[in-house]
Design a protein around this motif. Structure first.
Motif, PDB file in Angstrom:
ATOM      1  N   ASP A 438       0.840  -1.192   0.000  1.00  0.00           N
ATOM      2  CA  ASP A 438       0.000   0.000   0.000  1.00  0.00           C
ATOM      3  C   ASP A 438       0.878   1.246   0.000  1.00  0.00           C
ATOM      4  O   ASP A 438       1.974   1.267   0.570  1.00  0.00           O
ATOM      5  CB  ASP A 438      -0.904   0.005   1.230  1.00  0.00           C
ATOM      6  CG  ASP A 438      -1.922  -1.136   1.198  1.00  0.00           C
ATOM      7  OD1 ASP A 438      -2.213  -1.619   0.099  1.00  0.00           O
ATOM      8  OD2 ASP A 438      -2.390  -1.539   2.280  1.00  0.00           O
ATOM      9  N   ASN A 439       0.370   2.293  -0.647  1.00  0.00           N
ATOM     10  CA  ASN A 439       1.060   3.589  -0.733  1.00  0.00           C
ATOM     11  C   ASN A 439       2.341   3.538  -1.561  1.00  0.00           C
ATOM     12  O   ASN A 439       3.122   4.490  -1.550  1.00  0.00           O
ATOM     13  CB  ASN A 439       1.389   4.133   0.670  1.00  0.00           C
ATOM     14  CG  ASN A 439       0.149   4.319   1.515  1.00  0.00           C
ATOM     15  OD1 ASN A 439      -0.881   4.786   1.020  1.00  0.00           O
ATOM     16  ND2 ASN A 439       0.234   3.938   2.789  1.00  0.00           N
ATOM     17  N   ASN A 445      -5.196   0.400  -6.966  1.00  0.00           N
ATOM     18  CA  ASN A 445      -5.774   1.730  -7.193  1.00  0.00           C
ATOM     19  C   ASN A 445      -7.274   1.715  -6.893  1.00  0.00           C
ATOM     20  O   ASN A 445      -8.058   1.185  -7.687  1.00  0.00           O
ATOM     21  CB  ASN A 445      -5.535   2.151  -8.644  1.00  0.00           C
ATOM     22  CG  ASN A 445      -5.958   3.580  -8.906  1.00  0.00           C
ATOM     23  OD1 ASN A 445      -6.805   4.130  -8.205  1.00  0.00           O
ATOM     24  ND2 ASN A 445      -5.376   4.193  -9.925  1.00  0.00           N
ATOM     25  N   PRO A 446      -7.719   2.293  -5.762  1.00  0.00           N
ATOM     26  CA  PRO A 446      -9.149   2.263  -5.406  1.00  0.00           C
ATOM     27  C   PRO A 446     -10.032   2.969  -6.439  1.00  0.00           C
ATOM     28  O   PRO A 446     -11.153   2.526  -6.693  1.00  0.00           O
ATOM     29  CB  PRO A 446      -9.197   2.989  -4.058  1.00  0.00           C
ATOM     30  CG  PRO A 446      -7.808   2.911  -3.519  1.00  0.00           C
ATOM     31  CD  PRO A 446      -6.917   2.941  -4.721  1.00  0.00           C
ATOM     32  N   SER A 447      -9.544   4.059  -7.012  1.00  0.00           N
ATOM     33  CA  SER A 447     -10.343   4.798  -8.000  1.00  0.00           C
ATOM     34  C   SER A 447     -10.573   3.973  -9.254  1.00  0.00           C
ATOM     35  O   SER A 447     -11.667   3.990  -9.840  1.00  0.00           O
ATOM     36  CB  SER A 447      -9.652   6.118  -8.361  1.00  0.00           C
ATOM     37  OG  SER A 447      -9.534   6.944  -7.231  1.00  0.00           O
ATOM     38  N   TYR A 448      -9.557   3.240  -9.662  1.00  0.00           N
ATOM     39  CA  TYR A 448      -9.679   2.379 -10.839  1.00  0.00           C
ATOM     40  C   TYR A 448     -10.710   1.285 -10.592  1.00  0.00           C
ATOM     41  O   TYR A 448     -11.584   1.019 -11.429  1.00  0.00           O
ATOM     42  CB  TYR A 448      -8.315   1.761 -11.157  1.00  0.00           C
ATOM     43  CG  TYR A 448      -8.288   0.879 -12.392  1.00  0.00           C
ATOM     44  CD1 TYR A 448      -8.098   1.422 -13.651  1.00  0.00           C
ATOM     45  CD2 TYR A 448      -8.446  -0.500 -12.275  1.00  0.00           C
ATOM     46  CE1 TYR A 448      -8.065   0.615 -14.787  1.00  0.00           C
ATOM     47  CE2 TYR A 448      -8.421  -1.318 -13.405  1.00  0.00           C
ATOM     48  CZ  TYR A 448      -8.225  -0.759 -14.650  1.00  0.00           C
ATOM     49  OH  TYR A 448      -8.206  -1.563 -15.758  1.00  0.00           O
ATOM     50  N   VAL A 449     -10.613   0.652  -9.424  1.00  0.00           N
ATOM     51  CA  VAL A 449     -11.550  -0.407  -9.064  1.00  0.00           C
ATOM     52  C   VAL A 449     -12.971   0.139  -9.017  1.00  0.00           C
ATOM     53  O   VAL A 449     -13.909  -0.459  -9.565  1.00  0.00           O
ATOM     54  CB  VAL A 449     -11.167  -1.034  -7.709  1.00  0.00           C
ATOM     55  CG1 VAL A 449     -12.282  -1.940  -7.187  1.00  0.00           C
ATOM     56  CG2 VAL A 449      -9.860  -1.802  -7.824  1.00  0.00           C
TER      57      VAL A 449
END
Length: 562
Positions: A438-439, A445-449
């Motif tokens: 993480d980081n 990538n949470p936005s991609y998911v």
């Protein structure tokens, strides 16, 4: 003479005016019944299909009957009634008995709660979520496995349709349900009768990440990551399958994106080929997977060390299951399970293993990995489901929408698979080394998911209703092309044991209609008014004698001859 011509002209004008008024009134009378539209609603038809020639689902699409609402008197004739049933209040026992007894019905309109469509703040913590999910699951299984000789539609609750339902219930409560003689609401769907879909296709999407070939290496081993992207549900136009198997598709795309970054440089490219497959026909015995595997040449098939199939990985809490056909003692199965267990322990979750032999003589395939096993390729299925679903079950039903999927669950699924694969590819088993920490630049990538999960949750994906160039297929191909090489589509015909019919959505027009008694009284009043108006106009323009003469019996022919 001039006066007579003037009077004649005036009389003609009067008669013309009367004809105009009469025509207008006739039009109004003709429109009395259907002139007051209450509302128009988007509706979604129950699936219609044949399985080995046996008919299932709703066999009709057109609708034109009065509305009624439960409860009904015992023995009530509902053959010309569209029954409106809110799913929240559904009595499954009543519906099941009515269907199994094969009683005639004008139509069925099932109202779905709005809150199953979108991600809500309460998520799965809502007190009634479990009950609603159970009702919808049982309802779907009831409807898709019977032959219903009448139209069945789904619609979402809203203020307009709820107001109509309340009016219908008030009318039924008075003991006078809506009929042609009592009035009420009429539900109309004007659509052509369904036609069998000709030669429906299924489309597989494949992409490669070639490994680094070293000195003296002729062919690298291959690891396949696979997910079925299509769905099946009671209403094809609503079957988005956010969890089954949108979550698996999103996880595969994110895994492909992460490894594309590693494989973009020779310094970090592994000595394994990675094969990514988005397969179709999942609900139909993984028909697309079987045809995809049969298209492989022997050399490619033999190079596959193992395959990981992703199925429903978006709504689990602490435990996933590894389903296998080969014994857990198999060297590759043991390696995959131990690798997964190691990473799972670091993530604070567990991975169980379920072994089920396949029966080659049985065409039924419960899991996608079983199609690999049939061609002697080692494979596993990773899923939150501990038991294999039955045919056409848990493949994207009415409840399987965005609101049940937990983004965090998909993040952990991606991390589990990607980290396990990377440690095996780079020889880091048993070492506490996080490649996708993480980081870091290689983090999930949470936005991609989220963006892909949102898109899939808005897109029905029942394979027979997807064309070869459907936007979602092209979007998946493009996304895989951005992260892998040699991406291509494979178009195949769906297994002949399945046949599907079109007409999956329509517009329901709801009309508030007056009773026949009201129509007759209105017609009588209008007729009386016209007679009085006609008499008044004749008297004022031509005199009372002319009016009387109009109603006198004409002289007989004998009298005229005399």
């Amino acid at each position: 003479m001039a006066g007579r011509w003037s009077g004649g002209g005036g009389g003609g004008e009067v008669v013309g005016s009367i004809y105009s008024v009469l025509a207008l009134v006739l039009i109004l009378v003709a429109c009395v019944e259907l002139g007051d539209a209450a509302t128009a609603v988007d509706v979604y038809r129950l699936i219609q299909y044949d399985l080995s020639g046996a008919p299932y689902g709703s066999r009709l699409a057109g609708l034109n009957h009065h509305a009624g609402a439960a409860p009904f008197a015992p023995g009530a004739d509902l053959s010309r009634t569209v029954v409106i049933l809110p799913v929240r209040e559904l009595n499954l026992t009543f519906l099941q008995e009515y269907i199994t007894s094969k009683q005639p019905l004008g139509g069925l309109l099932l109202l779905l709660p709005q809150d199953i469509r979108h991600k809500s703040g309460g998520g799965n913590k809502s007190r009634n979520v479990g009950l609603l999910r159970s009702i919808l699951s049982e309802l779907e299984q009831l409807l898709i496995h019977v032959n219903l000789p009448y139209p069945v539609y789904f619609a979402y609750e809203d203020d307009k349709i709820n107001a109509v339902l309340a009016d219908v219930r008030r009318g039924d409560a008075t003991g006078q349900p809506a009929t042609a003689t009592t009035g009420g609401y009429k539900l109309v769907v004007s659509t052509p009768e369904p036609r069998k879909a000709s030669s429906p296709t299924i489309t597989n999407i494949q992409g490669w990440l070639p490994g680094l070939v070293g000195d003296g290496t002729t062919q690298l081993p291959t690891i396949a990551v696979v997910a079925s992207y299509d769905t099946f549900g009671a209403a094809p136009a609503l079957s988005v399958g956010s969890d089954s198997n949108g979550s698996g598709v999103v996880a595969l795309l994110e895994i492909a994106r992460l490894f594309s970054r590693l494989y973009s440089s020779p310094k970090t490219r592994g000595r394994y080929n990675l094969l990514f497959g988005l397969t179709s026909g999942g609900p139909y015995n993984y028909n697309g997977t079987m045809k995809w595997l049969r298209s492989f040449d022997q050399r490619l098939r033999e190079s596959i060390e193992y395959a990981i199939c992703l199925n429903s990985v978006g709504s689990w809490n602490n435990e996933l299951w590894l389903h296998v056909s080969k014994p857990p003692e198999n060297v590759y199965i043991k390696q995959v399970y131990e690798s997964f267990s190691e990473v799972a322990k670091e993530l604070g979750v567990t991975v169980g293993i379920k072994h089920k032999k396949i029966n080659i003589s049985n065409p039924r395939v419960a899991w996608e990995h079983e199609q690999f096993s049939r061609v002697r390729v080692t494979a596993v299925t990773l899923s939150e489901l501990s038991v294999a679903p039955e045919l056409l079950q848990s493949t994207g039903g009415l409840y399987d929408t965005r609101h049940i999927v937990d983004d965090t669950a998909i993040h952990r699924s991606v991390k589990l698979v990607a980290e396990s694969l990377a440690r095996h590819i780079y020889g880091y088993e048993g070492k506490n080394i996080q490649i996708f920490a993480d980081n870091s630049s290689l983090a999930v990538n949470p936005s991609y998911v989220k963006s892909w999960l949102d898109l899939l949750s808005r897109t029905p994906r029942v394979a027979p209703f997807l064309s070869k160039n459907d936007p979602i297929i092209l979007a998946l191909k493009k996304e895989l092309s951005d992260h892998t090489d040699e991406v291509h589509l494979q178009h195949e015909s769906i297994d002949g044991m399945f046949s599907f019919y079109d007409s999956t959505r329509a517009t329901l027009n709801i009309y508030q209609v007056a009773s026949v008694t009201f129509d007759l009284l209105l017609l009588l009043a209008l007729g009386s008014y016209l007679i009085l108006l006609f008499s008044f106009l004749v008297i004022t323009t031509r005199g009372l004698d002319d009016l009387i003469n109009m109603f006198r019996r004409p002289p007989s022919r004998k009298a005229k001859a005399a």
